[in-house]
Design an enzyme around this catalytic site. Structure first.
Site, short mmCIF file in Angstrom:
data_model
loop_
_atom_site.label_atom_id
_atom_site.label_comp_id
_atom_site.label_asym_id
_atom_site.label_seq_id
_atom_site.Cartn_x
_atom_site.Cartn_y
_atom_site.Cartn_z
N TYR A 147 0.83 -1.21 0.00
CA TYR A 147 0.00 0.00 0.00
C TYR A 147 0.87 1.26 0.00
O TYR A 147 0.65 2.16 -0.82
CB TYR A 147 -0.96 -0.01 1.18
CG TYR A 147 -1.94 1.14 1.17
CD1 TYR A 147 -3.04 1.14 0.31
CD2 TYR A 147 -1.77 2.23 2.02
CE1 TYR A 147 -3.94 2.20 0.29
CE2 TYR A 147 -2.66 3.29 2.01
CZ TYR A 147 -3.75 3.26 1.14
OH TYR A 147 -4.63 4.32 1.12
N GLU A 154 1.56 6.45 -6.98
CA GLU A 154 0.41 7.21 -7.49
C GLU A 154 0.63 8.71 -7.33
O GLU A 154 0.47 9.49 -8.29
CB GLU A 154 -0.87 6.79 -6.74
CG GLU A 154 -1.34 5.38 -7.04
CD GLU A 154 -2.57 5.01 -6.23
OE1 GLU A 154 -3.35 5.91 -5.88
OE2 GLU A 154 -2.76 3.81 -5.95
#
EC number: 4.2.1.134
Length: 221
Positions: A147, A154
């Site tokens: 994550y 991102e």
């Protein structure tokens, strides 16, 4: 749900989960082999089609939650899928200048490992009624590494794309126009970056709570 309805639901979800699993398996295979053979600059071109298929198919999970096919809360599913669709189409597909960056490789590898584990876990549960304990552990533990690497990639790619958004004015709407409305895609992207600040810790905390609950339930069984 009736017996027939339950069987149809399980069949549909089994097919869905395994189809998307194989999509992400393709992404990981192409990403790793291309990275080793040609370098990170060529990774996006190799994974583009399966990545777009696998990530866009995830939109159905929002509908699954809305109609009650699965118990996952839409409030948790929507932000994660929405951000990934934004990266897949709004950043990577829209701005080819980002394709050669190393963060594309870290992004697709983080996403694909996460989703291979997740879709195989749910595929096993829908197809066979259970998932092995090692797969359950992977499902609720690997996010602690993947994550942060995925989110960092991102955020980095959105930031890298900002100058190209401003230079091309892609997806921008300028005044005057018949709607009397203006929209700047770069400002919307900056806003999305701001959302990551509270959103990412919130999601990570939510997943930690889910991990604790799932592993405790498995231990008690």
């Amino acid at each position: 749900m009736t017996g027939v309805g339950s069987a149809v639901r399980r069949l549909y979800l089994s097919v869905y989960n395994w189809a998307v699993f194989f999509g992400w398996a393709q992404v990981l295979y192409y990403a790793v082999t291309t990275l080793l053979e040609s370098g990170h600059e060529a990774v996006y071109a190799a994974v583009e089609r399966p990545l777009q298929f696998a990530q866009t198919a995830a939109f159905l999970e929002i509908l699954h939650g809305l109609v009650g096919l699965v118990r996952s809360p839409v409030s948790a599913t929507l932000p994660q899928i929405g951000s990934r669709l934004f990266l897949t189409w709004g950043i990577l597909w829209s701005f080819p200048e980002t394709h050669s960056h190393i963060l594309v490789t870290s992004l697709v590898i983080s996403w694909s490992i996460t989703e291979i584990i997740r879709y195989s876990f749910f595929g096993m549960k829908e197809t066979f009624g259970f998932a092995p304990s090692w797969l359950l552990w992977l499902r609720y533990s690997t996010f602690m590494v993947l994550y942060p690497t995925g989110i960092s990639s991102e955020v980095g790619l959105i930031y890298i794309a900002l100058p190209y958004m401003k230079a091309t004015e892609k997806y921008c709407l300028r005044m005057p126009n018949k709607w009397n409305f203006s929209f700047d895609f770069s400002y919307a992207s900056i806003l999305s970056l701001a959302v990551y600040v509270p959103g990412s810790p919130h999601m990570f905390t939510y997943m930690l709570a889910q991990r604790k609950k799932a592993l405790a339930k498995a231990k008690a069984a």
